[in-house]
Write an enzyme that holds these catalytic residues in place. Structure first.
Site, PDB file in Angstrom:
ATOM      1  N   ASP A  36       0.725  -1.094   0.114  1.00 34.81           N
ATOM      2  CA  ASP A  36       0.129  -0.119  -0.099  1.00 34.81           C
ATOM      3  C   ASP A  36       0.810   1.341   0.194  1.00 34.81           C
ATOM      4  O   ASP A  36       0.467   2.325   0.428  1.00 34.81           O
ATOM      5  CB  ASP A  36      -0.963  -0.073   1.347  1.00 34.81           C
ATOM      6  CG  ASP A  36      -0.252  -0.098   2.516  1.00 34.81           C
ATOM      7  OD1 ASP A  36       0.904  -0.255   2.452  1.00 34.81           O
ATOM      8  OD2 ASP A  36      -0.949  -0.274   3.388  1.00 34.81           O
ATOM      9  N   HIS A 238      20.829   7.633 -22.773  1.00 38.76           N
ATOM     10  CA  HIS A 238      19.686   7.749 -21.806  1.00 38.76           C
ATOM     11  C   HIS A 238      20.383   7.199 -20.091  1.00 38.76           C
ATOM     12  O   HIS A 238      19.863   6.436 -19.748  1.00 38.76           O
ATOM     13  CB  HIS A 238      18.363   6.931 -21.955  1.00 38.76           C
ATOM     14  CG  HIS A 238      17.683   7.558 -22.838  1.00 38.76           C
ATOM     15  ND1 HIS A 238      16.584   7.013 -23.464  1.00 38.76           N
ATOM     16  CD2 HIS A 238      17.605   9.064 -23.353  1.00 38.76           C
ATOM     17  CE1 HIS A 238      15.997   8.022 -24.145  1.00 38.76           C
ATOM     18  NE2 HIS A 238      16.383   9.339 -24.130  1.00 38.76           N
ATOM     19  N   ASP A 255      21.903  16.483 -17.815  1.00 46.35           N
ATOM     20  CA  ASP A 255      20.816  16.581 -18.459  1.00 46.35           C
ATOM     21  C   ASP A 255      19.662  16.883 -17.264  1.00 46.35           C
ATOM     22  O   ASP A 255      19.413  15.453 -16.912  1.00 46.35           O
ATOM     23  CB  ASP A 255      20.455  15.753 -19.706  1.00 46.35           C
ATOM     24  CG  ASP A 255      19.156  15.956 -20.420  1.00 46.35           C
ATOM     25  OD1 ASP A 255      18.445  16.684 -19.861  1.00 46.35           O
ATOM     26  OD2 ASP A 255      18.889  15.413 -21.518  1.00 46.35           O
ATOM     27  N   ASP A 266      13.997  21.428 -19.121  1.00 42.65           N
ATOM     28  CA  ASP A 266      14.837  20.578 -19.738  1.00 42.65           C
ATOM     29  C   ASP A 266      16.223  21.225 -20.088  1.00 42.65           C
ATOM     30  O   ASP A 266      16.195  21.784 -21.317  1.00 42.65           O
ATOM     31  CB  ASP A 266      13.977  19.704 -20.898  1.00 42.65           C
ATOM     32  CG  ASP A 266      14.906  18.435 -21.556  1.00 42.65           C
ATOM     33  OD1 ASP A 266      15.873  18.144 -20.940  1.00 42.65           O
ATOM     34  OD2 ASP A 266      14.357  18.098 -22.568  1.00 42.65           O
ATOM     35  N   HIS A 345      20.907  11.487 -32.440  1.00 40.49           N
ATOM     36  CA  HIS A 345      19.323  11.983 -32.212  1.00 40.49           C
ATOM     37  C   HIS A 345      18.975  13.212 -32.633  1.00 40.49           C
ATOM     38  O   HIS A 345      19.651  13.975 -33.451  1.00 40.49           O
ATOM     39  CB  HIS A 345      19.374  12.021 -30.434  1.00 40.49           C
ATOM     40  CG  HIS A 345      20.218  12.950 -29.827  1.00 40.49           C
ATOM     41  ND1 HIS A 345      20.062  14.287 -30.325  1.00 40.49           N
ATOM     42  CD2 HIS A 345      21.447  13.043 -29.178  1.00 40.49           C
ATOM     43  CE1 HIS A 345      20.900  15.086 -29.470  1.00 40.49           C
ATOM     44  NE2 HIS A 345      21.638  14.225 -28.940  1.00 40.49           N
ATOM     45  N   HIS A 349      12.286  18.884 -29.136  1.00 47.40           N
ATOM     46  CA  HIS A 349      11.020  18.197 -29.144  1.00 47.40           C
ATOM     47  C   HIS A 349      10.175  19.223 -28.357  1.00 47.40           C
ATOM     48  O   HIS A 349      10.939  20.326 -27.862  1.00 47.40           O
ATOM     49  CB  HIS A 349      10.975  17.033 -27.974  1.00 47.40           C
ATOM     50  CG  HIS A 349      11.882  17.277 -26.721  1.00 47.40           C
ATOM     51  ND1 HIS A 349      11.443  17.626 -25.695  1.00 47.40           N
ATOM     52  CD2 HIS A 349      13.093  16.757 -26.836  1.00 47.40           C
ATOM     53  CE1 HIS A 349      12.404  17.559 -24.610  1.00 47.40           C
ATOM     54  NE2 HIS A 349      13.437  17.068 -25.285  1.00 47.40           N
ATOM     55  N   HIS A 356       8.648  15.577 -22.988  1.00 48.44           N
ATOM     56  CA  HIS A 356       8.420  15.547 -24.284  1.00 48.44           C
ATOM     57  C   HIS A 356       6.946  15.768 -24.470  1.00 48.44           C
ATOM     58  O   HIS A 356       6.093  14.989 -24.215  1.00 48.44           O
ATOM     59  CB  HIS A 356       8.990  13.935 -24.532  1.00 48.44           C
ATOM     60  CG  HIS A 356      10.394  13.711 -24.643  1.00 48.44           C
ATOM     61  ND1 HIS A 356      10.823  12.715 -25.084  1.00 48.44           N
ATOM     62  CD2 HIS A 356      11.452  14.411 -24.414  1.00 48.44           C
ATOM     63  CE1 HIS A 356      12.136  12.741 -24.948  1.00 48.44           C
ATOM     64  NE2 HIS A 356      12.491  14.001 -24.577  1.00 48.44           N
ATOM     65  N   GLU A 379      18.927  20.959 -28.798  1.00 45.41           N
ATOM     66  CA  GLU A 379      19.837  20.118 -27.983  1.00 45.41           C
ATOM     67  C   GLU A 379      20.784  19.136 -28.916  1.00 45.41           C
ATOM     68  O   GLU A 379      20.859  18.181 -28.876  1.00 45.41           O
ATOM     69  CB  GLU A 379      19.317  19.135 -27.117  1.00 45.41           C
ATOM     70  CG  GLU A 379      18.043  18.489 -27.684  1.00 45.41           C
ATOM     71  CD  GLU A 379      17.231  17.445 -26.469  1.00 45.41           C
ATOM     72  OE1 GLU A 379      17.957  16.793 -25.898  1.00 45.41           O
ATOM     73  OE2 GLU A 379      16.002  17.538 -26.323  1.00 45.41           O
ATOM     74  N   TYR A 383      28.911  12.545 -29.772  1.00 45.06           N
ATOM     75  CA  TYR A 383      29.240  11.550 -28.835  1.00 45.06           C
ATOM     76  C   TYR A 383      30.211  10.498 -29.356  1.00 45.06           C
ATOM     77  O   TYR A 383      30.029  10.102 -30.525  1.00 45.06           O
ATOM     78  CB  TYR A 383      28.096  10.715 -28.629  1.00 45.06           C
ATOM     79  CG  TYR A 383      26.730  11.560 -28.131  1.00 45.06           C
ATOM     80  CD1 TYR A 383      26.501  12.124 -26.811  1.00 45.06           C
ATOM     81  CD2 TYR A 383      25.911  12.121 -28.896  1.00 45.06           C
ATOM     82  CE1 TYR A 383      25.578  12.710 -26.431  1.00 45.06           C
ATOM     83  CE2 TYR A 383      24.943  12.864 -28.552  1.00 45.06           C
ATOM     84  CZ  TYR A 383      24.659  13.355 -27.401  1.00 45.06           C
ATOM     85  OH  TYR A 383      23.809  14.212 -27.062  1.00 45.06           O
ATOM     86  N   ARG A 400      26.771  17.555 -24.906  1.00 43.80           N
ATOM     87  CA  ARG A 400      25.406  18.007 -25.604  1.00 43.80           C
ATOM     88  C   ARG A 400      24.814  19.313 -24.684  1.00 43.80           C
ATOM     89  O   ARG A 400      25.590  19.487 -23.594  1.00 43.80           O
ATOM     90  CB  ARG A 400      24.354  16.910 -25.178  1.00 43.80           C
ATOM     91  CG  ARG A 400      22.995  17.419 -25.598  1.00 43.80           C
ATOM     92  CD  ARG A 400      21.868  16.350 -25.693  1.00 43.80           C
ATOM     93  NE  ARG A 400      21.518  15.864 -24.317  1.00 43.80           N
ATOM     94  CZ  ARG A 400      21.822  14.480 -23.911  1.00 43.80           C
ATOM     95  NH1 ARG A 400      22.490  13.876 -24.603  1.00 43.80           N
ATOM     96  NH2 ARG A 400      21.464  14.342 -22.876  1.00 43.80           N
ATOM     97  N   GLU A 402      21.956  21.913 -24.351  1.00 41.25           N
ATOM     98  CA  GLU A 402      20.454  21.841 -24.509  1.00 41.25           C
ATOM     99  C   GLU A 402      19.608  23.073 -23.946  1.00 41.25           C
ATOM    100  O   GLU A 402      19.907  23.322 -22.655  1.00 41.25           O
ATOM    101  CB  GLU A 402      19.792  20.690 -23.771  1.00 41.25           C
ATOM    102  CG  GLU A 402      18.244  20.679 -24.023  1.00 41.25           C
ATOM    103  CD  GLU A 402      17.561  19.427 -23.629  1.00 41.25           C
ATOM    104  OE1 GLU A 402      18.179  18.380 -22.618  1.00 41.25           O
ATOM    105  OE2 GLU A 402      16.527  18.961 -24.095  1.00 41.25           O
TER     106      GLU A 402
HETATM  107  N1  GLY Z   1      15.912  15.337 -21.070  1.00 46.64           N
HETATM  108  C1  GLY Z   1      15.282  14.465 -22.134  1.00 46.64           C
HETATM  109  C2  GLY Z   1      15.771  14.791 -23.284  1.00 46.64           C
HETATM  110  O1  GLY Z   1      16.284  15.899 -23.495  1.00 46.64           O
HETATM  111  O2  GLY Z   1      14.811  14.655 -24.237  1.00 46.64           O
HETATM  112 MN    MN Z   2      15.293  17.307 -24.427  1.00 53.18          MN
HETATM  113 MN    MN Z   3      17.335  17.051 -21.862  1.00 54.89          MN
END
Ligand code: GLY
Ligand code: MN
Ligand code: MN
Length: 431
Positions: A36, A238, A255, A266, A345, A349, A356, A379, A383, A400, A402
């Site tokens: 619980d 990730h 990040d 973000d 990538h 987004h 996201h 971003e 790498y 990276r 962002e």
């Molecule tokens: N922190 C997740 C992304 O940058 O998409």
């Molecule tokens: Mn992001």
């Molecule tokens: Mn991010």
């Protein structure tokens, strides 16, 4: 508590819903860690967007017909004993008085009442496939509504994901002020981390520092699992283990963004543990920063949303050719996608209630164009894992950067520029 803003959003659906239809938006359920012991409750973002209501297992029904638009909510019933254990419940009376719904029922009555609400309408809209078990419930309610009168028209079921998502895509002033706050808090946490990180720290210590800095400024939770990646861990896109010791020769990629009053920030920054970039680290960093700046410049009303993507690919390809990590003609290498070994990538987004965020990326067969009120992340990254076939001096470098960019009437505003991305500014902050 003024919940007019949510009521206005529900009323605005009059322009978007088909005639004679009902929109259903399910709220989130409580999730259990074990027995619980529940995880802290997080309301579904679309449900919250239309209600401001944060109790689990609730349901919104917005009815649009010749009588106008009417909003109904099903909520957990008042319950003396449960409220002793788990806290206050608004109940149907509170949902009407405080959350300005036209009508409210207790959620134990859904199966009985909802078919009556759906009956006589031609369309039921809801986000298909988003909540486990909900698709079957909608089918059951719709079937029950249809069977009330076998001569009535059948009810069509339509996916409402894009309708709600695209409403959420353009942020209003209230949302922008909350995202701005989430961005400020997150930027301040990054600045504190840059000032304090040192050789021998564990990634986990840095993570706890971010959580602390968020929390003391009013943001109890991060908007997503922070990535605290020292050295080569930055090449795992990730990476969330966050448990390794940092070395002074490492870059640290963080990040991390907070959630403030349901809205996300973000931010990624990459900085040297020692406070000073090595020559190779700086070369890679500057390529990413050039890509970042060029991509941000292209976030403007009317520009195609893929423009920052393409620009970042070109700048990174050219930069990698200049330092010998790619060989050949930059234009040809861009066309062949050779940069994807290093930059695999996409550039960003939508950002909002979810990190996201909801909202389409295409309009018909084309990618969308930017419009004022949209918020996108930018971003880019490079790498270079030690498994790659490159000179050893480059191995283990992952960068990276962002930022969160609001599209405005005259261009854009970088909501996260407060935290430095210029390498000289980073070094002086860390000295
Ligand atoms: N922190 C997740 C992304 O940058 O998409
Ligand atoms: Mn992001
Ligand atoms: Mn991010």
């Amino acid at each position: 508590m003024d919940n007019t803003i949510y009521k206005n959003r529900r009323n605005n659906l009059k322009e978007l819903l088909p005639n004679n239809s009902v929109l259903l938006i399910p709220g989130a359920d409580l999730q259990y860690r074990n027995a619980d012991s529940a995880f802290p409750f997080r309301q579904d973002s679309s449900f919250y967007y239309l209600s401001g209501f944060c109790e689990p297992s609730s349901l919104i029904a917005i009815v649009n017909n010749k009588d106008g638009i009417k909003s109904i909510i099903f909520v957990p019933p008042k319950d003396k004993l449960k409220e002793i254990w788990d806290g206050h419940r608004s109940g149907p009376v509170g949902a009407v008085d405080d959350f300005l719904f036209d009508k409210a029922y207790d959620n134990l009555q859904i199966d009985k009442i909802l078919p009556d609400i759906l009956h006589g309408h031609e369309e039921v809209l809801y986000p298909i496939g988003k909540k486990k078990g909900f698709d079957q419930q909608v089918i059951d309610w719709t079937t029950a509504a249809g069977s009330k009168d076998r001569h009535s028209k059948s009810i069509n079921i339509i996916d409402a994901t894009s309708l709600i998502g695209n409403m959420r895509l353009i942020k209003d002033e209230h949302e922008i002020s909350l995202i701005r706050k989430a961005c400020d808090i997150s930027a301040e946490a990054h600045i504190e981390a840059m000032k304090s990180v040192k050789d021998g720290d564990n990634e986990q210590q840095i993570e706890s520092m971010y959580i602390h800095e968020f929390s003391k400024r009013g943001a109890r939770f991060p908007a997503y699992n922070p990535i605290i990646a020292g050295g080569e861990n930055a090449c795992v896109l990730h990476y969330v283990e966050n448990n390794q010791n940092l070395k002074s020769s490492d870059l640290l990629l963080v990040d991390a963004g907070c959630e403030y009053q349901m809205y996300a920030a973000d931010i990624t920054r990459t900085f040297p543990v020692s406070g000073k970039f090595s020559e190779e680290q700086l070369q890679i960093y500057k390529i990413v920063l050039d890509a970042m700046n060029a991509a941000i410049d292209s976030v403007k009303e009317g520009n195609n949303i893929m423009q920052p993507q393409e620009i970042s690919e070109k700048v990174i390809t050219e930069g990698l050719v200049n330092i010998g990590l790619l060989k050949g003609d930059p234009e040809e290498l861009h066309k062949s996608g050779a940069y994807k070994d290093f930059y695999m990538h996409k550039i960003g987004h939508w950002l909002g209630l979810d990190v996201h965020d909801a909202g389409d990326y295409t309009e018909g067969d084309e990618f969308m164009t930017f419009k004022p009120g949209m918020i996108t992340t930018i971003e880019p990254g490079i790498y270079i894992s030690s498994k790659m076939d490159v000179d050893d001096k480059w191995k283990g470098i992952g960068v990276r950067i962002e930022d969160d960019i609001l599209v405005t009437k005259d261009g854009n505003e970088n909501l996260t520029k407060k935290v430095p991305s210029d390498p000289n500014e980073i070094e002086s902050l860390m000295s």
